[in-house]
Scaffold this motif. Structure first.
Motif, PDB file in Angstrom:
ATOM      1  N   VAL A  52      39.695   4.320-102.866  1.00  0.00           N
ATOM      2  CA  VAL A  52      38.086   5.050-102.851  1.00  0.00           C
ATOM      3  C   VAL A  52      38.889   5.790-101.536  1.00  0.00           C
ATOM      4  O   VAL A  52      38.467   6.841-101.780  1.00  0.00           O
ATOM      5  CB  VAL A  52      38.438   4.191-102.579  1.00  0.00           C
ATOM      6  CG1 VAL A  52      36.602   4.467-101.482  1.00  0.00           C
ATOM      7  CG2 VAL A  52      37.553   2.924-103.481  1.00  0.00           C
ATOM      8  N   LEU A  53      39.136   5.801-100.766  1.00  0.00           N
ATOM      9  CA  LEU A  53      40.135   6.451 -99.758  1.00  0.00           C
ATOM     10  C   LEU A  53      40.413   8.432-100.084  1.00  0.00           C
ATOM     11  O   LEU A  53      39.985   8.802 -99.372  1.00  0.00           O
ATOM     12  CB  LEU A  53      40.534   5.888 -98.313  1.00  0.00           C
ATOM     13  CG  LEU A  53      39.876   4.603 -97.984  1.00  0.00           C
ATOM     14  CD1 LEU A  53      40.834   3.938 -97.079  1.00  0.00           C
ATOM     15  CD2 LEU A  53      39.519   4.456 -97.277  1.00  0.00           C
ATOM     16  N   ARG A  54      41.420   7.865-100.638  1.00  0.00           N
ATOM     17  CA  ARG A  54      41.833   8.714-101.212  1.00  0.00           C
ATOM     18  C   ARG A  54      40.611  10.273-102.138  1.00  0.00           C
ATOM     19  O   ARG A  54      40.911  11.148-101.354  1.00  0.00           O
ATOM     20  CB  ARG A  54      43.096   8.582-102.406  1.00  0.00           C
ATOM     21  CG  ARG A  54      44.449   8.396-101.160  1.00  0.00           C
ATOM     22  CD  ARG A  54      45.648   8.638-102.753  1.00  0.00           C
ATOM     23  NE  ARG A  54      45.192   7.537-103.660  1.00  0.00           N
ATOM     24  CZ  ARG A  54      46.091   5.811-104.049  1.00  0.00           C
ATOM     25  NH1 ARG A  54      46.691   5.978-102.675  1.00  0.00           N
ATOM     26  NH2 ARG A  54      45.453   5.463-104.908  1.00  0.00           N
ATOM     27  N   ASN A  60      35.883  14.978 -99.399  1.00  0.00           N
ATOM     28  CA  ASN A  60      34.604  14.540 -97.815  1.00  0.00           C
ATOM     29  C   ASN A  60      33.886  13.795 -97.849  1.00  0.00           C
ATOM     30  O   ASN A  60      32.791  14.476 -97.426  1.00  0.00           O
ATOM     31  CB  ASN A  60      34.673  16.233 -96.868  1.00  0.00           C
ATOM     32  CG  ASN A  60      34.126  15.917 -96.147  1.00  0.00           C
ATOM     33  OD1 ASN A  60      35.384  15.812 -95.214  1.00  0.00           O
ATOM     34  ND2 ASN A  60      33.361  17.125 -95.785  1.00  0.00           N
ATOM     35  N   SER A  61      34.130  13.016 -98.504  1.00  0.00           N
ATOM     36  CA  SER A  61      33.039  12.033 -98.840  1.00  0.00           C
ATOM     37  C   SER A  61      32.419  11.239 -97.408  1.00  0.00           C
ATOM     38  O   SER A  61      33.356  10.638 -96.896  1.00  0.00           O
ATOM     39  CB  SER A  61      32.690  10.881-100.777  1.00  0.00           C
ATOM     40  OG  SER A  61      33.888  10.975-100.368  1.00  0.00           O
ATOM     41  N   ILE A  62      31.714  10.280 -97.390  1.00  0.00           N
ATOM     42  CA  ILE A  62      31.917   8.958 -97.210  1.00  0.00           C
ATOM     43  C   ILE A  62      32.060   7.802 -97.466  1.00  0.00           C
ATOM     44  O   ILE A  62      31.413   7.463 -98.754  1.00  0.00           O
ATOM     45  CB  ILE A  62      29.899   9.302 -95.623  1.00  0.00           C
ATOM     46  CG1 ILE A  62      29.880  10.550 -95.369  1.00  0.00           C
ATOM     47  CG2 ILE A  62      29.603   7.661 -95.147  1.00  0.00           C
ATOM     48  CD1 ILE A  62      28.632  10.536 -94.650  1.00  0.00           C
ATOM     49  N   VAL A  63      31.962   6.664 -96.990  1.00  0.00           N
ATOM     50  CA  VAL A  63      32.852   5.641 -97.466  1.00  0.00           C
ATOM     51  C   VAL A  63      31.159   4.521 -96.837  1.00  0.00           C
ATOM     52  O   VAL A  63      31.693   4.651 -95.296  1.00  0.00           O
ATOM     53  CB  VAL A  63      34.220   5.202 -97.587  1.00  0.00           C
ATOM     54  CG1 VAL A  63      34.108   3.694 -98.032  1.00  0.00           C
ATOM     55  CG2 VAL A  63      34.769   5.833 -97.980  1.00  0.00           C
ATOM     56  N   LEU A  64      30.824   3.875 -97.457  1.00  0.00           N
ATOM     57  CA  LEU A  64      29.957   2.894 -96.631  1.00  0.00           C
ATOM     58  C   LEU A  64      30.577   1.581 -97.659  1.00  0.00           C
ATOM     59  O   LEU A  64      30.544   1.206 -99.256  1.00  0.00           O
ATOM     60  CB  LEU A  64      28.511   3.210 -97.002  1.00  0.00           C
ATOM     61  CG  LEU A  64      27.852   1.838 -96.363  1.00  0.00           C
ATOM     62  CD1 LEU A  64      26.025   2.257 -95.598  1.00  0.00           C
ATOM     63  CD2 LEU A  64      27.020   0.784 -97.741  1.00  0.00           C
ATOM     64  N   GLU A  78      41.291  -0.104 -90.979  1.00  0.00           N
ATOM     65  CA  GLU A  78      42.809  -0.065 -91.006  1.00  0.00           C
ATOM     66  C   GLU A  78      43.884   1.570 -91.344  1.00  0.00           C
ATOM     67  O   GLU A  78      43.666   2.826 -90.503  1.00  0.00           O
ATOM     68  CB  GLU A  78      43.392  -0.937 -91.096  1.00  0.00           C
ATOM     69  CG  GLU A  78      45.246  -0.442 -90.976  1.00  0.00           C
ATOM     70  CD  GLU A  78      46.491  -1.518 -90.790  1.00  0.00           C
ATOM     71  OE1 GLU A  78      47.637  -0.835 -91.187  1.00  0.00           O
ATOM     72  OE2 GLU A  78      45.987  -2.805 -91.489  1.00  0.00           O
ATOM     73  N   GLN A  79      43.128   1.934 -92.862  1.00  0.00           N
ATOM     74  CA  GLN A  79      43.243   3.021 -93.793  1.00  0.00           C
ATOM     75  C   GLN A  79      42.099   3.898 -93.314  1.00  0.00           C
ATOM     76  O   GLN A  79      42.660   4.892 -93.730  1.00  0.00           O
ATOM     77  CB  GLN A  79      43.290   2.184 -94.970  1.00  0.00           C
ATOM     78  CG  GLN A  79      44.309   1.326 -95.511  1.00  0.00           C
ATOM     79  CD  GLN A  79      45.260   1.493 -95.266  1.00  0.00           C
ATOM     80  OE1 GLN A  79      46.420   1.958 -93.973  1.00  0.00           O
ATOM     81  NE2 GLN A  79      46.124   2.618 -95.404  1.00  0.00           N
ATOM     82  N   GLN A  84      41.318   8.992 -91.393  1.00  0.00           N
ATOM     83  CA  GLN A  84      40.497   9.840 -90.965  1.00  0.00           C
ATOM     84  C   GLN A  84      39.356  10.198 -91.862  1.00  0.00           C
ATOM     85  O   GLN A  84      39.158  11.264 -92.182  1.00  0.00           O
ATOM     86  CB  GLN A  84      41.217  11.374 -90.480  1.00  0.00           C
ATOM     87  CG  GLN A  84      42.147  11.038 -90.003  1.00  0.00           C
ATOM     88  CD  GLN A  84      42.322  12.740 -88.971  1.00  0.00           C
ATOM     89  OE1 GLN A  84      42.845  13.910 -89.571  1.00  0.00           O
ATOM     90  NE2 GLN A  84      43.084  12.867 -87.807  1.00  0.00           N
ATOM     91  N   VAL A  85      39.035   9.284 -92.778  1.00  0.00           N
ATOM     92  CA  VAL A  85      37.856   9.062 -93.332  1.00  0.00           C
ATOM     93  C   VAL A  85      36.423   8.454 -92.466  1.00  0.00           C
ATOM     94  O   VAL A  85      36.829   7.406 -92.408  1.00  0.00           O
ATOM     95  CB  VAL A  85      38.475   8.258 -94.659  1.00  0.00           C
ATOM     96  CG1 VAL A  85      36.821   7.972 -95.686  1.00  0.00           C
ATOM     97  CG2 VAL A  85      39.262   9.144 -95.818  1.00  0.00           C
ATOM     98  N   THR A  86      35.785   8.851 -92.462  1.00  0.00           N
ATOM     99  CA  THR A  86      34.225   8.611 -92.278  1.00  0.00           C
ATOM    100  C   THR A  86      34.075   6.819 -93.230  1.00  0.00           C
ATOM    101  O   THR A  86      33.457   7.335 -94.383  1.00  0.00           O
ATOM    102  CB  THR A  86      33.053   9.077 -91.916  1.00  0.00           C
ATOM    103  OG1 THR A  86      33.623  10.020 -91.298  1.00  0.00           O
ATOM    104  CG2 THR A  86      31.867   8.667 -91.568  1.00  0.00           C
ATOM    105  N   ALA A  87      33.680   5.706 -92.340  1.00  0.00           N
ATOM    106  CA  ALA A  87      33.419   4.769 -93.347  1.00  0.00           C
ATOM    107  C   ALA A  87      33.077   3.335 -92.562  1.00  0.00           C
ATOM    108  O   ALA A  87      33.526   3.454 -91.480  1.00  0.00           O
ATOM    109  CB  ALA A  87      35.282   3.284 -93.278  1.00  0.00           C
TER     110      ALA A  87
END
Length: 268
Positions: A52-54, A60-64, A78-79, A84-87
């Protein structure tokens, strides 16, 4: 100019309904800008979080996330920082604060809001009731219902029945048509259970024209004419006055807003 859009990836160790509902509620504040939602549900492994993070990093998507299993939540924090992903952690801070306030550790079990409890079965029963007694298919439902909705066509009787059913209320709805005599049951049930739905003529005209277009019919059909609408609304008011029920104007209201007003009315 192309429309601005962003993608939000909803990550959960359960179904992900809570996260998606939260994103949709927030996204509504940016209409008509586009917010795309992708759901990654029933996450159980660190590798799934990595994937998901990759993807989030690439587009350049946001993770919720609504992760309640501690090792998954910690790994996401941590990941996401390393990549450098907005989570955004939706449940974590709330659970932490509840633990401190209650002096008790949470169960850390995903999907507990979907447990098949008594409330769940009441909802199922209410939904089945709404389907069976929709549009006065069986007028006996009027006397069995917790709430009876009456109104002309396109006043949201059916969707309202479903919203209220999910709040465990058994709802029957009856269309009011000048050419048809209202079922006698409407005058036998307690007026306190009946809610009349009315609407402004211009709003109803616009809704009916859109309905006709969706059906591939001309918007000049009698169903959407001012004369027909006026006749139906006058007839509906006469029936509602005879019943002595409370009336709610649904013009320009979302179904959820009308449902809240109905419940407020019933509590008075």
């Amino acid at each position: 100019m192309s429309q601005v859009s962003v993608t939000v990836q909803v990550v959960s160790d359960s179904a992900g309904d809570t996260g998606e509902l939260a994103v949709r509620a927030a996204a509504a504040q940016f209409h008509p800008l586009s917010v795309n939602i992708r759901r990654a549900a029933f996450i159980q492994k660190r590798e799934s979080i990595d994937a998901v993070l990759r993807t989030a990093q690439e587009d350049n998507s946001i993770v919720l996330y609504t992760l309640v299993i501690p090792f998954l939540r910690d790994y996401m924090v941590e990941q996401a920082r390393l990549m450098q992903v907005t989570a955004i952690d939706l449940l974590g801070p709330l659970i932490d604060n509840l633990e401190r306030a209650l002096g008790h550790e949470s169960r850390h079990e995903p999907g507990l809001n979907h447990v098949l409890d008594a409330d769940y079965f009441r909802k199922v029963e209410a939904v089945e009731f709404a389907v069976r007694y929709d549009d006065a298919r069986d007028v006996t439902g009027i006397l069995k219902a917790d709430i009876v909705l009456v109104g002309v066509s396109r006043t949201s009787k059916t969707p309202l029945s479903m919203v209220l059913a999910h709040k465990t209320f058994k709802v029957a709805n009856v269309p009011l048509i000048p050419e048809l005599v209202p079922p006698k049951e409407l005058y036998l049930v307690s007026p306190s259970k009946v809610i009349g739905l009315t609407i402004q003529p211009d709003s109803l005209n616009a809704i009916r024209k859109e309905r006709l277009k969706a059906l591939g019919l001309p918007d000049s059909a009698p169903y959407a004419t001012s004369e027909r609408i006026s006749k139906e609304l006058v007839h509906a008011k006469q029936v509602m006055d005879k019943i002595g029920c409370r009336v709610i104007d649904v013009s320009n209201k979302a179904v959820e807003e009308t449902a809240s007003l109905i419940l407020e009315q019933l509590q008075r």
